[in-house]
Design an enzyme around this catalytic site. Structure first.
Site, mmCIF file in Angstrom:
data_model
loop_
_atom_site.group_PDB
_atom_site.id
_atom_site.type_symbol
_atom_site.label_atom_id
_atom_site.label_comp_id
_atom_site.label_asym_id
_atom_site.label_seq_id
_atom_site.Cartn_x
_atom_site.Cartn_y
_atom_site.Cartn_z
ATOM 1 N N ALA A 119 0.806 -1.224 0.000
ATOM 2 C CA ALA A 119 0.000 0.000 0.000
ATOM 3 C C ALA A 119 0.842 1.278 0.000
ATOM 4 C CB ALA A 119 -0.922 -0.013 1.213
ATOM 5 N N ASN A 175 1.011 -3.474 8.035
ATOM 6 C CA ASN A 175 2.000 -4.232 7.264
ATOM 7 C C ASN A 175 3.082 -3.326 6.690
ATOM 8 O OD1 ASN A 175 1.067 -7.092 7.035
ATOM 9 N ND2 ASN A 175 -0.797 -6.070 6.377
ATOM 10 N N HIS A 203 -0.789 7.243 4.055
ATOM 11 C CA HIS A 203 0.509 6.932 4.674
ATOM 12 C C HIS A 203 1.480 8.061 4.359
ATOM 13 C CE1 HIS A 203 -0.732 2.847 5.585
ATOM 14 N NE2 HIS A 203 -1.051 2.649 4.318
HETATM 15 N N1 LIG Z 1 1.606 -5.087 2.630
HETATM 16 C C1 LIG Z 1 0.577 -4.261 2.434
HETATM 17 O O1 LIG Z 1 0.762 -3.066 2.194
HETATM 18 C C2 LIG Z 1 -0.820 -4.799 2.467
HETATM 19 C C3 LIG Z 1 -1.844 -4.078 1.868
HETATM 20 C C4 LIG Z 1 -3.135 -4.618 1.845
HETATM 21 C C5 LIG Z 1 -3.381 -5.847 2.453
HETATM 22 N N2 LIG Z 1 -2.366 -6.498 3.079
HETATM 23 C C6 LIG Z 1 -2.614 -7.796 3.713
HETATM 24 O O2 LIG Z 1 -2.908 -8.740 2.704
HETATM 25 C C7 LIG Z 1 -3.794 -9.739 3.198
HETATM 26 C C8 LIG Z 1 -4.969 -9.919 2.238
HETATM 27 O O3 LIG Z 1 -5.714 -8.721 2.164
HETATM 28 P P1 LIG Z 1 -7.213 -8.756 1.626
HETATM 29 O O4 LIG Z 1 -7.739 -7.385 1.701
HETATM 30 O O5 LIG Z 1 -7.283 -9.513 0.347
HETATM 31 O O6 LIG Z 1 -7.916 -9.599 2.781
HETATM 32 P P2 LIG Z 1 -9.338 -10.350 2.722
HETATM 33 O O7 LIG Z 1 -9.762 -10.474 4.143
HETATM 34 O O8 LIG Z 1 -10.252 -9.713 1.747
HETATM 35 O O9 LIG Z 1 -8.956 -11.790 2.152
HETATM 36 C C9 LIG Z 1 -8.139 -12.694 2.850
HETATM 37 C C10 LIG Z 1 -8.572 -14.098 2.442
HETATM 38 O O10 LIG Z 1 -7.608 -14.997 2.970
HETATM 39 C C11 LIG Z 1 -8.285 -16.070 3.608
HETATM 40 N N3 LIG Z 1 -7.447 -16.538 4.694
HETATM 41 C C12 LIG Z 1 -7.127 -15.878 5.828
HETATM 42 N N4 LIG Z 1 -6.340 -16.647 6.595
HETATM 43 C C13 LIG Z 1 -6.158 -17.807 5.922
HETATM 44 C C14 LIG Z 1 -5.451 -18.986 6.199
HETATM 45 N N5 LIG Z 1 -4.774 -19.156 7.343
HETATM 46 N N6 LIG Z 1 -5.460 -19.979 5.278
HETATM 47 C C15 LIG Z 1 -6.158 -19.837 4.114
HETATM 48 N N7 LIG Z 1 -6.875 -18.746 3.816
HETATM 49 C C16 LIG Z 1 -6.859 -17.741 4.702
HETATM 50 C C17 LIG Z 1 -9.618 -15.490 4.088
HETATM 51 O O11 LIG Z 1 -10.601 -16.515 4.212
HETATM 52 C C18 LIG Z 1 -9.929 -14.493 2.986
HETATM 53 O O12 LIG Z 1 -10.713 -15.060 1.947
HETATM 54 C C19 LIG Z 1 -4.196 -9.286 4.618
HETATM 55 O O13 LIG Z 1 -3.399 -9.960 5.576
HETATM 56 C C20 LIG Z 1 -3.842 -7.805 4.627
HETATM 57 O O14 LIG Z 1 -3.517 -7.318 5.915
HETATM 58 C C21 LIG Z 1 -1.095 -6.016 3.074
#
Ligand SMILES: NC(=O)c1ccc[n+]([C@@H]2O[C@H](COP(=O)([O-])OP(=O)(O)OC[C@H]3O[C@@H](n4cnc5c(N)ncnc54)[C@H](O)[C@@H]3O)[C@@H](O)[C@H]2O)c1
Length: 252
Positions: A119, A175, A203
């Site tokens: 992000a 993150n 941010h």
């Molecule tokens: N690095 C960054 O800047 C950044 C930015 C955005 C999101 N993220 C991270 O990326 C991840 C995904 O984001 P999102 O918005 O798509 O989330 P989301 O909640 O829309 O989707 C996550 C999916 O992963 C599945 N899931 C969660 N834990 C699981 C596990 N242990 N095993 C299998 N499936 C699992 C959930 O059922 C869900 O369908 C999150 O952890 C979020 O914090 C990081």
């Protein structure tokens, strides 16, 4: 063409699934199987409800877009099964034990761990922090209170301190602080603000060092289908996947 497996089929995965020119999504896995089936419908990938079966597929790279818990549970197994991994839930690497064991597993199998910009922007050149002095590294993030699980009718500072403590209290939200720490090799000072009037997650990255000063402010538009996730995070993974085979590598 690069063969991709999606670990986590939520918001970010849905954005990736709609722009796959240059790579192929072959398999997908989610705890909630119906989400994997949705991705399968869009991409033609094979949906899995068992990680053990998913990881046996012929894949070059697995994209984790699931959760910090999923990184703890599966990332090492991805590397042990001789696949590269993109870790979006990079907050997991605030745990030095996990970070070291993933590094060892990658070295052992000759695979790579990719940390996307997620992000934020500017992550690539901040690697200069590993070879040159940085005297200040501050991340000021402002989010809607609902996404932090807080209720307030006015702007308030909800956290000020070290990134590793912040990720423990707000594991879904910070993150980017850990990504900054990994890039620079420096501790990040974090200010986390909640603002009910906010339209876009913001941010600000403030860096001072021997190179000079750097101030970056990014106002993220939400994903079209889910205001909790920044669209840029999904775009950063799509860009990473599309560029893997390009012989011209841009950025530090
Ligand atoms: N690095 C960054 O800047 C950044 C930015 C955005 C999101 N993220 C991270 O990326 C991840 C995904 O984001 P999102 O918005 O798509 O989330 P989301 O909640 O829309 O989707 C996550 C999916 O992963 C599945 N899931 C969660 N834990 C699981 C596990 N242990 N095993 C299998 N499936 C699992 C959930 O059922 C869900 O369908 C999150 O952890 C979020 O914090 C990081």
């Amino acid at each position: 063409m690069i063969k991709v497996g999606l670990l986590g089929c939520g918001n970010v995965a849905h954005v990736i699934a709609r722009d796959t020119e240059g790579f192929e999504i072959k398999a997908c896995f989610d705890l909630m199987h119906e989400r994997a089936e949705e991705i399968a419908e869009i991409t033609g990938a094979e949906p899995f409800s068992s990680f053990e079966e998913f990881i046996q597929e012929d894949l070059d790279i697995v994209v984790e877009a699931a959760s910090v818990a999923a990184v703890h549970e599966f990332a090492e197994k991805v590397l042990d099964n001789e696949k590269d991994i993109v870790i979006l839930s990079v907050g997991a690497l605030a745990d030095p034990e996990l970070k070291n064991s993933l590094r060892d597993a990658a070295k052992k199998t000759g695979r790579s761990i990719y940390i996307p910009s997620g992000a934020i922007m500017g992550l690539d050149n901040l690697k200069i922090g590993r070879i040159s002095n940085i005297s200040k590294l501050l991340l000021r993030s402002t989010k809607n209170p609902r996404s932090l699980g807080i209720e307030t009718d006015k702007k308030m500072l909800v956290f000020s301190g070290r990134a590793d403590e912040c990720i423990r209290r707000f594991p879904k939200n910070i993150n980017v602080a850990i990504a900054l720490e990994l890039a620079t090799g420096h501790d990040v000072e974090v200010e986390l603000w909640a603002d009910p009037a906010l339209k876009r997650n913001t941010h600000e990255i403030i860096v001072e060092g021997d190179f000079g000063n750097f101030n970056l402010k990014i106002e993220n538009k939400p994903c079209p289908d889910n205001p909790a996730t920044s669209y840029l995070a999904a775009l950063s993974i799509i860009t990473l996947l599309k560029n893997l085979e390009d012989p011209i590598k841009i950025g530090t």
